[in-house]
Write a protein that holds these residues in place. Structure first.
Motif, PDB file in Angstrom:
ATOM      1  N   ALA A 153      -9.118   8.017  12.560  1.00  0.00           N
ATOM      2  CA  ALA A 153      -9.440   8.693  11.302  1.00  0.00           C
ATOM      3  C   ALA A 153     -10.715   9.517  11.440  1.00  0.00           C
ATOM      4  N   PHE A 154     -10.902  10.369  10.464  1.00  0.00           N
ATOM      5  CA  PHE A 154     -12.137  11.135  10.327  1.00  0.00           C
ATOM      6  C   PHE A 154     -12.844  10.585   9.096  1.00  0.00           C
ATOM      7  N   CYS A 155     -14.086  10.208   9.260  1.00  0.00           N
ATOM      8  CA  CYS A 155     -14.797   9.442   8.245  1.00  0.00           C
ATOM      9  C   CYS A 155     -15.985  10.225   7.676  1.00  0.00           C
ATOM     10  N   PHE A 156     -15.974  10.443   6.375  1.00  0.00           N
ATOM     11  CA  PHE A 156     -17.130  11.016   5.682  1.00  0.00           C
ATOM     12  C   PHE A 156     -18.028   9.868   5.240  1.00  0.00           C
ATOM     13  N   GLY A 158     -23.182  12.458   6.337  1.00  0.00           N
ATOM     14  CA  GLY A 158     -22.658  12.743   7.668  1.00  0.00           C
ATOM     15  C   GLY A 158     -21.174  12.502   7.761  1.00  0.00           C
ATOM     16  N   TYR A 159     -20.680  12.628   8.971  1.00  0.00           N
ATOM     17  CA  TYR A 159     -19.282  12.354   9.241  1.00  0.00           C
ATOM     18  C   TYR A 159     -19.138  11.984  10.697  1.00  0.00           C
ATOM     19  N   GLN A 160     -18.067  11.263  10.992  1.00  0.00           N
ATOM     20  CA  GLN A 160     -17.820  10.809  12.355  1.00  0.00           C
ATOM     21  C   GLN A 160     -16.327  10.598  12.559  1.00  0.00           C
ATOM     22  N   THR A 161     -15.929  10.538  13.814  1.00  0.00           N
ATOM     23  CA  THR A 161     -14.565  10.134  14.102  1.00  0.00           C
ATOM     24  C   THR A 161     -14.545   8.613  14.167  1.00  0.00           C
ATOM     25  N   ASP A 162     -13.407   8.032  13.862  1.00  0.00           N
ATOM     26  CA  ASP A 162     -13.229   6.585  13.893  1.00  0.00           C
ATOM     27  C   ASP A 162     -12.017   6.292  14.769  1.00  0.00           C
ATOM     28  N   PRO A 163     -12.256   6.101  16.088  1.00  0.00           N
ATOM     29  CA  PRO A 163     -11.120   5.907  16.995  1.00  0.00           C
ATOM     30  C   PRO A 163     -10.308   4.647  16.701  1.00  0.00           C
ATOM     31  N   TRP A 214       0.865  -1.191   0.000  1.00  0.00           N
ATOM     32  CA  TRP A 214       0.000   0.000   0.000  1.00  0.00           C
ATOM     33  C   TRP A 214       0.893   1.229   0.000  1.00  0.00           C
ATOM     34  N   ARG A 215       1.152   1.748  -1.187  1.00  0.00           N
ATOM     35  CA  ARG A 215       2.080   2.870  -1.367  1.00  0.00           C
ATOM     36  C   ARG A 215       1.347   4.036  -2.004  1.00  0.00           C
ATOM     37  N   GLU A 216       0.816   4.927  -1.188  1.00  0.00           N
ATOM     38  CA  GLU A 216       0.160   6.086  -1.776  1.00  0.00           C
ATOM     39  C   GLU A 216       0.131   7.254  -0.806  1.00  0.00           C
ATOM     40  N   LEU A 217      -0.145   8.411  -1.363  1.00  0.00           N
ATOM     41  CA  LEU A 217      -0.392   9.590  -0.546  1.00  0.00           C
ATOM     42  C   LEU A 217      -1.827   9.516  -0.052  1.00  0.00           C
ATOM     43  N   VAL A 218      -2.061  10.005   1.157  1.00  0.00           N
ATOM     44  CA  VAL A 218      -3.391   9.985   1.756  1.00  0.00           C
ATOM     45  C   VAL A 218      -3.669  11.368   2.324  1.00  0.00           C
ATOM     46  N   PHE A 219      -4.893  11.861   2.077  1.00  0.00           N
ATOM     47  CA  PHE A 219      -5.283  13.141   2.658  1.00  0.00           C
ATOM     48  C   PHE A 219      -5.555  12.978   4.146  1.00  0.00           C
ATOM     49  N   ALA A 220      -5.215  14.031   4.904  1.00  0.00           N
ATOM     50  CA  ALA A 220      -5.433  14.028   6.346  1.00  0.00           C
ATOM     51  C   ALA A 220      -5.738  15.452   6.801  1.00  0.00           C
ATOM     52  N   LEU A 221      -6.320  15.534   7.971  1.00  0.00           N
ATOM     53  CA  LEU A 221      -6.481  16.816   8.645  1.00  0.00           C
ATOM     54  C   LEU A 221      -5.194  17.050   9.437  1.00  0.00           C
ATOM     55  N   PRO A 222      -4.697  18.292   9.487  1.00  0.00           N
ATOM     56  CA  PRO A 222      -3.354  18.535  10.022  1.00  0.00           C
ATOM     57  C   PRO A 222      -3.199  18.443  11.539  1.00  0.00           C
ATOM     58  N   THR A 223      -4.258  18.088  12.270  1.00  0.00           N
ATOM     59  CA  THR A 223      -4.166  17.955  13.719  1.00  0.00           C
ATOM     60  C   THR A 223      -4.936  16.711  14.162  1.00  0.00           C
ATOM     61  N   THR A 224      -4.820  16.389  15.446  1.00  0.00           N
ATOM     62  CA  THR A 224      -5.650  15.323  15.999  1.00  0.00           C
ATOM     63  C   THR A 224      -6.867  15.964  16.658  1.00  0.00           C
ATOM     64  N   ASN A 225      -7.978  15.263  16.677  1.00  0.00           N
ATOM     65  CA  ASN A 225      -9.241  15.745  17.244  1.00  0.00           C
ATOM     66  C   ASN A 225      -9.608  17.142  16.756  1.00  0.00           C
ATOM     67  N   PRO A 226      -9.619  17.351  15.439  1.00  0.00           N
ATOM     68  CA  PRO A 226      -9.877  18.697  14.918  1.00  0.00           C
ATOM     69  C   PRO A 226     -11.355  19.074  14.992  1.00  0.00           C
ATOM     70  N   GLU A 227     -11.599  20.375  15.044  1.00  0.00           N
ATOM     71  CA  GLU A 227     -12.949  20.894  14.851  1.00  0.00           C
ATOM     72  C   GLU A 227     -13.205  20.840  13.351  1.00  0.00           C
ATOM     73  N   ILE A 228     -14.378  20.373  12.943  1.00  0.00           N
ATOM     74  CA  ILE A 228     -14.645  20.146  11.529  1.00  0.00           C
ATOM     75  C   ILE A 228     -15.679  21.107  10.986  1.00  0.00           C
ATOM     76  N   ASP A 229     -15.325  21.753   9.894  1.00  0.00           N
ATOM     77  CA  ASP A 229     -16.272  22.477   9.056  1.00  0.00           C
ATOM     78  C   ASP A 229     -16.156  21.814   7.684  1.00  0.00           C
ATOM     79  N   PRO A 230     -17.102  20.905   7.339  1.00  0.00           N
ATOM     80  CA  PRO A 230     -16.954  20.148   6.088  1.00  0.00           C
ATOM     81  C   PRO A 230     -16.974  21.012   4.831  1.00  0.00           C
ATOM     82  N   PHE A 231     -17.356  22.269   4.962  1.00  0.00           N
ATOM     83  CA  PHE A 231     -17.387  23.163   3.804  1.00  0.00           C
ATOM     84  C   PHE A 231     -16.090  23.955   3.654  1.00  0.00           C
TER      85      PHE A 231
END
Length: 167
Positions: free
Chosen positions: A131-134, A122-127, A9-26
């Motif tokens: 991860a953050f899951c859309f 929707g979206y949720q955290t996945d402990p 599994w060799r790829e780039l993956v998008f992430a949010l730049p912090t842990t437990n971030p506040e989310i504005d999906p827009f």
């Protein structure tokens, strides 16, 4: 310690730049990381300094049944299908929707042309995966019987190929 369990599994993956971030999906601020770093974070929690993004779907068949499957590599774990990390390799104005469609085709054989509706529901955290899951809702034009036949045909082709020595 062995941190890399899936070296293929060799790829780039998008992430949010912090842990437990506040989310504005827009208005998301995204960064990229590697699949190797994600695997290391799963094994060593002290490395967790960002939050990878995943996309999963609740896909309804035309005869009103949800698609689910057994998670490969993990015996007895049922999952909704599709699901996966949002690839940083996707060249799209909306990589999160594109990741959903890519996972859908890869895991079920259902292309975007076989979907009558798609919505981010929707979206949720996945402990478990840190991860953050859309979460997407979609309806396919296929019946559950159609999908079972597609699955069995693909499985037959896979076993036949393996038997004849193909990778």
């Amino acid at each position: 310690k062995e941190f890399i369990s899936r070296p293929h599994w060799r790829e780039l993956v998008f992430a949010l730049p912090t842990t437990n971030p506040e989310i504005d999906p827009f208005n998301l601020e995204l960064t990229t990381t590697t699949s190797y770093y994600i695997q290391a974070m799963k094994k060593e929690k002290s490395l967790c300094d960002l939050t990878p993004i995943t996309a999963v779907g609740l896909v309804l068949t035309s005869d009103n049944k949800f698609i689910y499957g057994v998670r490969s590599g993990v015996e007895g774990i049922l999952n909704i299908v599709p699901g996966g990390y949002v690839s940083g390799n996707i060249k799209s104005l909306n990589p999160i929707f594109s990741a959903f469609y890519s996972e859908l085709e890869e895991e079920t054989g259902i292309g975007p042309q076989n979907i009558s509706t798609t919505k981010m529901i929707g979206y949720q955290t996945d402990p478990h995966h840190n991860a953050f899951c859309f979460i997407f809702g979609a309806k396919t034009i296929f019946t559950s019987h159609d999908l079972m036949k597609m699955h069995l045909d693909a499985l037959s082709t896979y076993h036949s190929s393996k038997k004849s020595g193909k990778s």
